[in-house]
Each structure stands twice: as C-alpha cells, then as structure tokens.
Write a protein that holds these residues in place. Sequence first.
Motif, PDB file in Angstrom:
ATOM      1  N   TYR A  34       0.839  -1.207   0.000  1.00 17.48           N
ATOM      2  CA  TYR A  34       0.000   0.000   0.000  1.00 17.48           C
ATOM      3  C   TYR A  34       0.875   1.259   0.000  1.00 17.48           C
ATOM      4  CZ  TYR A  34      -4.819  -1.676   0.737  1.00 17.48           C
ATOM      5  OH  TYR A  34      -6.065  -2.200   0.579  1.00 17.48           O
ATOM      6  N   TYR A  35       1.923   1.217   0.793  1.00 15.19           N
ATOM      7  CA  TYR A  35       2.802   2.382   0.886  1.00 15.19           C
ATOM      8  C   TYR A  35       3.455   2.659  -0.467  1.00 15.19           C
ATOM      9  CZ  TYR A  35       6.051   5.712   2.969  1.00 15.19           C
ATOM     10  OH  TYR A  35       6.730   6.855   3.286  1.00 15.19           O
ATOM     11  N   ALA A  36       3.921   1.580  -1.110  1.00 10.99           N
ATOM     12  CA  ALA A  36       4.580   1.751  -2.407  1.00 10.99           C
ATOM     13  C   ALA A  36       3.598   2.301  -3.437  1.00 10.99           C
ATOM     14  CB  ALA A  36       5.160   0.417  -2.871  1.00 10.99           C
ATOM     15  N   ALA A 106      -4.466   2.727   5.147  1.00  4.94           N
ATOM     16  CA  ALA A 106      -4.265   1.346   4.700  1.00  4.94           C
ATOM     17  C   ALA A 106      -2.813   0.891   4.880  1.00  4.94           C
ATOM     18  CB  ALA A 106      -4.701   1.207   3.247  1.00  4.94           C
ATOM     19  N   ALA A 107      -1.850   1.755   4.558  1.00 13.39           N
ATOM     20  CA  ALA A 107      -0.446   1.322   4.598  1.00 13.39           C
ATOM     21  C   ALA A 107       0.039   1.138   6.035  1.00 13.39           C
ATOM     22  CB  ALA A 107       0.434   2.326   3.868  1.00 13.39           C
ATOM     23  N   PHE A 108       0.041   2.234   6.801  1.00 16.08           N
ATOM     24  CA  PHE A 108       0.534   2.133   8.172  1.00 16.08           C
ATOM     25  C   PHE A 108      -0.402   1.298   9.040  1.00 16.08           C
ATOM     26  CE2 PHE A 108       3.012   6.177   7.350  1.00 16.08           C
ATOM     27  CZ  PHE A 108       4.221   5.524   7.324  1.00 16.08           C
ATOM     28  N   GLY A 109      -1.709   1.418   8.790  1.00 19.02           N
ATOM     29  CA  GLY A 109      -2.679   0.645   9.571  1.00 19.02           C
ATOM     30  C   GLY A 109      -2.466  -0.840   9.386  1.00 19.02           C
ATOM     31  N   SER A 192     -11.826  -0.863  -0.259  1.00 19.91           N
ATOM     32  CA  SER A 192     -11.830  -0.151   1.019  1.00 19.91           C
ATOM     33  C   SER A 192     -12.803  -0.775   2.000  1.00 19.91           C
ATOM     34  CB  SER A 192     -12.195   1.309   0.802  1.00 19.91           C
ATOM     35  OG  SER A 192     -11.204   1.910   0.029  1.00 19.91           O
ATOM     36  N   LEU A 193     -13.929  -1.270   1.471  1.00 20.67           N
ATOM     37  CA  LEU A 193     -14.888  -1.921   2.364  1.00 20.67           C
ATOM     38  C   LEU A 193     -14.275  -3.182   2.961  1.00 20.67           C
ATOM     39  CD1 LEU A 193     -18.210  -1.458   0.368  1.00 20.67           C
ATOM     40  CD2 LEU A 193     -17.562  -0.393   2.515  1.00 20.67           C
TER      41      LEU A 193
END
Lengths: 591, 270
Positions: A34-36, A106-109, A192-193
Amino acid sequence: MSEASAHVVHHGPPTSFIRKHVFSLDHKVIGKQYYALALVAVFTGMVLSWIMRIHLVWPNAPIPLLGLLSKVGAPGGIVTPEYYLSLMTMHGTLMVFFVLTNAPFAAFGNYFLPIQIGAEDMAFPRFNMMSFWTTFIAFCILVAAFFVPDGPPLSGWTAYAPLSAIGKDTGPGEGLGQTLWALSIFVFCIASLLGSLNFIATTLDLRTKGMTLARMPIVSWAWFITSCIALLAFAVLLPACLLLILDRAAGTSFFIPSGLNVSDHLQPHQGGSPLLWQHLFWFFGHPEVYIAILPAIGIVSHILICNMRKPMLSHKTIIYCMMGIGFLSYMVWGHHMFLSGMNPFSALVFSFPTLMITIPATIMTLIWLGSLYGSNLRINSASLFSIGFISMFVSGGVSGFFLAQPSIDIYLHATYFVVGHFHMVMGVAAIMGVFAGTYFWFPKMTGRMMSETLGKWHFFFTLIGTYAIFMPFHYLGLAGNVRRYSAFTDDFLVPLIPVHKFITYAALFTGAAQLIFIFNLIYSRFKGAPAPDNPWECTSLEWSTPSSPPPFDNFGGQHLVVYHDPHQYGVKSSTGDYLMQTSPERAGETP
Amino acid sequence: MSGKLFAVVVILIALASAVPIVTHTFMGATVAPPPDISTHGAEIDKQMDETMIEAGLSFLAAQIVLGIFVWGAAGAKGKLKNFPGGAKYLILAAILLVGAEAIALGAIGSKAWAKVYFQPASADALPIQVQAGQFAFYFRYAGPDGKFGALHPEKIDEGNSNFFGLDPENDIPARDDIQSGELVVPVNKEIHLMMHAKDVGHSFYVRELRIQQDFVPGLDLSLHFTATKIGKYEIVCTQLCGLGHYNMKAYINVMSQDDFNAWLKSQSNT
C-alpha cells in the motif's frame, strides 16, 4: 473474546518469492505494498500538479515529454484547456483515493495495527491481500484513462453529474475516460470496504492478553475509528458509482433530468436528479476528509507522546474527540452544497454541526499544545513532522471557519480559498502525518535508520514550501479567484497572475525537496545505519518484536501479555524513563 | 537546534501570513474582495471581517504558542512539568470559547444568508431569465407584454440565435421576448433572476454583487439582488462545466433607469 482467538496462527511462513513479495498474506508486506502504491500515486499526482502550475503561469510553454503522453491533449507539450481539466481530475482522484486514503490508513494501519495490539496478522489475511490487489486494479483502471483515445475524464474528482453522466456530448474525456474513472472508484470502494471490515474485526477480536481497548495506543484507536467511518462512507460511494456507470453505459437516468440540450443534441434521459449525485458523493466525501486526517492525528499523537517523554494531558479526550469528529462527519455533507439549489434552510442545518466540529478539533489542538508545555521534547525528523502537522492542522482548520458559514460561502465558494483550505487540512497535514510515520517506523519496517540530517532538511523545506504554496491560495480566494480555470482571461484575474507565479515557483521548489525524501528512503533502505530494537525508546508493542523487520508472525511465536497502557513515560524503571507495555514491572515514582 | 529553528520558523510564517490579510496586497496584486455594490453585501462583508478577526487571532495565537512551547521543550532534559490545571481547563476553554464563537458566528451569519435566500423577490422586482449552457450565459427579458414565452429545449438552435428554444411561430408571448448576451439592469432596482441550465451544471458569480448560485439542470432556481452602483462587472461560471469553463463569462451592465429604458427599447426594435 480477544484472548481466546488472539493466538491463532493464520498461515505459515511464505516459501515462494511470489507468496512472499507479491501475493503475500502477511499484513506487513501488504502494508508496504500500500505504501509503495501510495508513493507512486503521490509522485504521479505531484507531477500532474507541476504541469498544471506551469501551464497556469506560462500557458504556451511546451512541457517536455507531455506531447508523447497525449498528442491530442498536449500537442507539442502545450496543455489544452480540456487536458488541464483532465490533469486536475486525475490529480485530485489520485491524491484523495490512492494517497490520502491509502498511505496513513491502509499502509501504516495494515503494518502496525496488528502488531500494536499483539496479533499475528489481520483477522482475514486473504481478504487483506484481496483489498490491496483490488486497490491495485482500481489504480490501473484509473491510470488507463490517460491512454484512451479521447483522453482522461475532465469533470474533477467530484465528478458532478450531469457533466460526468451524459457521455461524449459534454466534451472530450467524458467518453471512455469518465467511465473508467467511475469504474476505478467503484472497484476502489470494494477494496476499502474489505479493508475496513478487516481492521474492525482485527481490532475487536485479535487483541492479545491484557490489551484492553483502553490500552490500545491512540494511533490504533485512530485506525479503528477510521475504519468504522470508511465502512459507512464507501458503502455509499459504491452504489453511487454503480448508478453513474449505469447512467453512462445502460441508458438509465439516475442523475440526468429531462430536457437537456447538450452540444445541440437533446438528451434521451428523463427523471433523474443531479443533486442526488451531490448528496451521495458528499455523504461519502466529507467523511473521506476524516478518513485522511484521523490516522494522521493518531500517528502524530503516538509519535509526540514518545518524543515528549510524557503522556498527553488526556488520551481519552483525544480518542473521544476523534469519535466525535467521526460522528459529526456524517451530519455536515451539505456544507459542500450551500449554493447547489437545495432548500436554503438546510444550509443553516448543515452549517451548525460544521461549526461544531471546530470544538473537538480545538480540544485536540489545545491538548497537543498543553502536552508540549514542560515536556522534554526530543527533536528528530518524526517529531518535527508531528509538530509541523499541528501547525498545518491549525492553519487548515481556521479557514474552515469561513467556509462553514453559508453567508461567507456565497463569496468564497469555488474559489482558491477552498482549494487552500482543503489542501492544508486534508492534504498537507495528512501527508505530514505520513512523513512523520515514515521517519518513525522506518527502523522497524526495514531494520535500518533513516538519515536524520536529510530528514530535517526535508522537513524545513516542506514546511516552508507548503506554506508558500497554500497560504497565497487563500489570498487569491479573497480576491475572488475562481478555481478549476485553465487560464485567467477574466479582467479581474489577470492582475493576480504574479501571485500564481509565486505559487508555481513554490510548488516546483517544494516538489523538488521531496527528492531528498525519496533519496533518503532508498539510500537508508540499503545503506542506513542498523537500527536498534527500540531506537525511540517507545513503549508500544511494535517495539517488542524480536527483530526489525518483525518475523512473519510478528512475535516469533511468543504470546505477549500486556500489563500497562502505552503511556508509561517519565517514570522510573529498569529500562530508563519508560516502561514497555509488555513489562510486568511496576512503574516507580516520577523522577 | 532544529526545535528552536522550528519555533522561529513557525512564528515567522504565522506573522508573514498575516501581512497580506492586513495590507490586502501580495506580490503587487490586490487580494481583497472588491468594493461591494449590492444592498445585501454589507452584511456578508461584515461577517467576513468578524470571522477574519476571530480566525486570524486564533491562527496567530495557536502558531505562536506552538512556537513558544516547542522552543521551551525542544531538547530539554529537566524535570517534566504539567500544564497548569491539566486538560480540564483546556477542554472547558475550547468548549466555551469556540462553542460561543461558533454559535455567535452561526447565528449572526444566518441573518446575512437569510437576507439573500429566505425572502422571495418582491412583486415589483424586474424579472430576467438567465440560461447557462456550455459555455455562455444568455439573458431574456419579457418584452412589452410582460410575459415570457415557453421554453422548448428541442428548438434550441444557436446557429439561428434561438438560444432559449423559443417558438415564436406558435407562442405569442415569445414573440416580443428580448434575448441578450449581456445582463443589463437598472441601478437601485431589485432584479429577480430566474435561472436554469441548458445542459450541465454551471454557476453564476459576480464578486462585486456578493452573489453566487449554482445552476442545476432540471431545477428552476431564482436569485434576487439590487445593484447600487453603475458600471460593468464580470459574471463568471464557477461550476466546472467542461473544457471552456475558464472562458465562460458575461458582463452585468448596471445603468441608470433612463439608460436601461433606452437600451430595452433599442433591443425590442431589432
């Protein structure tokens, strides 16, 4: 319930390259993916904003390579008015969905929520993998719109109907490009859901022994509250996009009324309402602001507590404020529509809770400020970006005070004032949270430290640069400078061009400063100094893993037991002035 | 070092940000609303000024306090201190001060809003129809009979200057309707704008008049205002409507009643 299921091993260690790095079930790999993706999206979005800024002040300047990307939209590299709108639409969509939703949440979570609550993975690792790859498909669909014959969509990231709903007659880009946009966001909503459900289930079910809800770090609370908001928000945008696709592809008329004559063609639609789109979109759209900013609030609070070496004045208040903001975020969508022609009484109804949001936001700000007072603040790149966040959050917040009032909105609506407001509070502030999180967690994610010197240069250039870009936006708005114009041909706009030039220079400078960050990220990944286990002397569970990066099951088979809340700083203990959440030791007197 | 540098930088940024707000100029450009020329605008301006003072002071106070606290805390190694009174008074202050500020602004601000939107146009206001379409505004006056002809979207034919889709052959009130690309209005006379969009969403924005209203396809909306100063001002579209959005504009020409009457007469002759 949490203890019983906390130690279930969901999957074994990955064996193949594909399973390890591509279709991984590991929440940490998914978090990095996600981060990338967010990184690719943010740099694409930033380059688009550069092109827009250059075009605005030097309309005839050919932009290298752009002519190759679109021969029609930018012949010879010179941006046409419709291509400007396309760039703007893609910039907004990429940034809001693929950066501001993906990076802080999304990434850090994904990476840190399970670790912070002592879980070995997310509740549904396969769903988790699916969330990321569905998001990736959504990204590919959106980017594909750049390459379709009549160009990318031009109706803005808000895609107001009927401009977005009718099809080709309304202009270039409103053909296949707009359909791809709607499809992309539709797919993004599904991802996202899935992601939010996973976050909620993980938080509620997978907490390790002793990790009560009250002992979760503020940032885990932020991800949890955000996932609740996202679950409701994306559930509304999903059908809205479906209806938009049907209007475009199946001849339905959800958003298109009768009697429209577009480009001398009477449209074969009847019975729809453009306001329905606005209601559905903003019912999602306003909570989306908090989907971007709440995780950032959590991240900087978490980082500040650690670097202040003392607890916040009141953690619970910050959490209640986040909940309050989340709740209020569903009652204010109409403030985007004061001038939309809905009943003018409703403007006052929407204005009131909008102004009320200022209260929890102010409480949080005062708690941050009050907590900073008398602390032993350790200055590093992460804590600098955290205090930078506070500054930006305040600046973006106070301008909301103007826009929340319908009477003032009559003048400022759709001007650069609005653009300045949301870029500061939702864009820059959230990105500062992401930078803070990156500098803070990089050692855990890679086992190496980032360069602090480069980090500090990056911070100061970014702080000054973003203020130089977005503060003048407010001045332009006060002068009535309308947004979404590809050129300034109006008599009253021409004198404002010097201000735009200043902003363009600032944008080029600030964008270039981000190369320092990219260099630091890549260089430190391979050549950074090896990171100690707990470089920041932080108490939460991500610093109790046996290695950096943590093993696939996070804790190497250990089942952690939590004895404290994560705010044990400024105490006497065998480790120094802090006590790990996992330490059975009792805190001594405050030194 | 970096902490103290931050403290200085953030305070300087805050002070520098306030300069253009106070001086109304930035980079040689005027960055303030132009003088108001409407009967209702003064209240909006007053509301804006009050909000500017309250928001501006909050902004400056917060940034300066942030700077001062960071200056004091950065790199400190001494005994930790708690904020006097703890969180309780801060929470109370936020609720009372900001709550009062929000309620006051909300309540007072709604008066200005009500003036524009809650009262319908008076009976003797001059009705003018305005149609927005990609990428032009057209205005229509009822003509000597005081009646507007009916609209037939299928008859819109820009090539033959039938911008509104009138049917003068079969529709008697349409025959004397006056179409114009410029909004010509008499000074100090209430104007009742009847707004509709031909194709997609548009908006009607005149800075000097302090009015802005979206056109929503399928909805007949109305707006009323009184211009108090003779002159020519720009009307621009503020709702993204397609590739020519940036160039969608018209002028509002405010003239004396006599000039207006003469203009109307000259138009109906053609």
